[in-house]
Design a protein around this motif. Structure first.
Motif, PDB file in Angstrom:
ATOM      1  N   MET A  14      95.416  27.862  39.974  1.00  0.00           N
ATOM      2  CA  MET A  14      96.468  26.904  40.242  1.00  0.00           C
ATOM      3  C   MET A  14      95.936  25.859  41.215  1.00  0.00           C
ATOM      4  N   GLN A  15      96.399  24.617  40.994  1.00  0.00           N
ATOM      5  CA  GLN A  15      96.016  23.531  41.888  1.00  0.00           C
ATOM      6  C   GLN A  15      97.256  22.712  42.200  1.00  0.00           C
ATOM      7  N   ILE A  16      97.535  22.505  43.471  1.00  0.00           N
ATOM      8  CA  ILE A  16      98.658  21.679  43.888  1.00  0.00           C
ATOM      9  C   ILE A  16      98.099  20.403  44.490  1.00  0.00           C
ATOM     10  N   THR A  17      98.550  19.261  43.976  1.00  0.00           N
ATOM     11  CA  THR A  17      98.104  17.969  44.483  1.00  0.00           C
ATOM     12  C   THR A  17      99.238  17.367  45.290  1.00  0.00           C
ATOM     13  N   ARG A  18      98.977  17.091  46.554  1.00  0.00           N
ATOM     14  CA  ARG A  18     100.027  16.590  47.431  1.00  0.00           C
ATOM     15  C   ARG A  18      99.866  15.110  47.775  1.00  0.00           C
ATOM     16  N   THR A  19      98.896  14.473  47.205  1.00  0.00           N
ATOM     17  CA  THR A  19      98.709  13.046  47.474  1.00  0.00           C
ATOM     18  C   THR A  19      99.439  12.220  46.422  1.00  0.00           C
ATOM     19  N   SER A  20      99.697  10.984  46.746  1.00  0.00           N
ATOM     20  CA  SER A  20     100.356  10.085  45.798  1.00  0.00           C
ATOM     21  C   SER A  20      99.442   9.805  44.618  1.00  0.00           C
ATOM     22  N   ALA A  21     100.052   9.697  43.457  1.00  0.00           N
ATOM     23  CA  ALA A  21      99.288   9.316  42.272  1.00  0.00           C
ATOM     24  C   ALA A  21      98.934   7.838  42.372  1.00  0.00           C
ATOM     25  N   THR A  22      97.846   7.459  41.754  1.00  0.00           N
ATOM     26  CA  THR A  22      97.394   6.074  41.779  1.00  0.00           C
ATOM     27  C   THR A  22      97.979   5.316  40.598  1.00  0.00           C
ATOM     28  N   THR A  23      98.500   4.125  40.877  1.00  0.00           N
ATOM     29  CA  THR A  23      99.040   3.270  39.827  1.00  0.00           C
ATOM     30  C   THR A  23      98.046   2.162  39.540  1.00  0.00           C
ATOM     31  N   SER A  24      97.848   1.885  38.246  1.00  0.00           N
ATOM     32  CA  SER A  24      96.919   0.836  37.850  1.00  0.00           C
ATOM     33  C   SER A  24      97.602  -0.113  36.872  1.00  0.00           C
ATOM     34  N   THR A  25      96.965  -1.237  36.645  1.00  0.00           N
ATOM     35  CA  THR A  25      97.453  -2.232  35.699  1.00  0.00           C
ATOM     36  C   THR A  25      96.452  -2.323  34.558  1.00  0.00           C
ATOM     37  N   PRO A  26      96.882  -2.043  33.321  1.00  0.00           N
ATOM     38  CA  PRO A  26      95.939  -2.103  32.196  1.00  0.00           C
ATOM     39  C   PRO A  26      95.408  -3.517  31.978  1.00  0.00           C
ATOM     40  N   SER A  27      94.248  -3.581  31.380  1.00  0.00           N
ATOM     41  CA  SER A  27      93.597  -4.841  31.039  1.00  0.00           C
ATOM     42  C   SER A  27      94.411  -5.607  29.999  1.00  0.00           C
ATOM     43  N   SER A  28      94.292  -6.930  30.028  1.00  0.00           N
ATOM     44  CA  SER A  28      94.962  -7.768  29.028  1.00  0.00           C
ATOM     45  C   SER A  28      94.380  -7.538  27.631  1.00  0.00           C
ATOM     46  N   GLU A  29      93.314  -6.767  27.533  1.00  0.00           N
ATOM     47  CA  GLU A  29      92.783  -6.381  26.223  1.00  0.00           C
ATOM     48  C   GLU A  29      93.691  -5.338  25.564  1.00  0.00           C
ATOM     49  N   TRP A  30      94.567  -4.696  26.356  1.00  0.00           N
ATOM     50  CA  TRP A  30      95.443  -3.634  25.853  1.00  0.00           C
ATOM     51  C   TRP A  30      96.922  -3.995  25.882  1.00  0.00           C
ATOM     52  N   VAL A  31      97.325  -4.909  26.786  1.00  0.00           N
ATOM     53  CA  VAL A  31      98.750  -5.220  26.940  1.00  0.00           C
ATOM     54  C   VAL A  31      98.969  -6.716  27.107  1.00  0.00           C
ATOM     55  N   THR A  32     100.202  -7.132  26.824  1.00  0.00           N
ATOM     56  CA  THR A  32     100.671  -8.480  27.111  1.00  0.00           C
ATOM     57  C   THR A  32     101.717  -8.344  28.211  1.00  0.00           C
TER      58      THR A  32
END
Length: 136
Positions: free
Chosen positions: A1-19
């Motif tokens: 078992m592994q408990i992660t207590r840090t905040s997850a990282t948020t990213s912004t996808p490249s414009s090659e994948w999203v508009t």
């Protein structure tokens, strides 16, 4: 078992994948074989959407907030709302995102192919193909 207590990282996808503006927060990413699972929390700002794409092993979406749009190749544009669950078949070309005036957040769950491929990118969803009217 592994408990992660840090905040997850948020990213912004490249414009090659999203508009538009999209924020992806990884909830779970397989780190050890044989698991190839990935779960992301994805927030689409109004007017934002993915490009056409497909997943070799398919994908499940659970809409958690807002109202959005999605379409599979050859089908009509569909409205999705908080609480909706969507199964996208393996290899099915599709796109998904917010409505033109509404934001939408979903959990995206997928399994990568054995070679690690999670998705194949296609063409952008053009403004001419994306509904310009507010979603009802």
């Amino acid at each position: 078992m592994q408990i992660t207590r840090t905040s997850a990282t948020t990213s912004t996808p490249s414009s090659e994948w999203v508009t538009g503006t999209v924020h992806v927060t990884s909830i779970a990413v397989a780190e050890e074989a044989p698991s190839r699972l990935r779960i992301d929390d994805v927030r689409f700002e109004p007017g934002s959407r993915t490009h056409w794409h497909r997943h070799p092993e398919g994908q499940f979406l659970h809409i958690t907030e807002g109202t959005g749009l999605m379409q599979r190749r050859g089908g009509p544009v569909e409205v999705v709302r908080a609480g909706d669950r969507v199964h996208i078949a393996p290899g099915e070309w599709h796109w998904h995102g917010a409505g033109p005036t509404t934001s939408m957040t979903h959990l995206a769950v997928l399994t990568a192919a054995e070679d690690g491929t999670e998705a194949e990118r296609g063409a952008p969803v053009t403004d001419a193909c994306y509904p310009s009217e507010p979603v009802v």
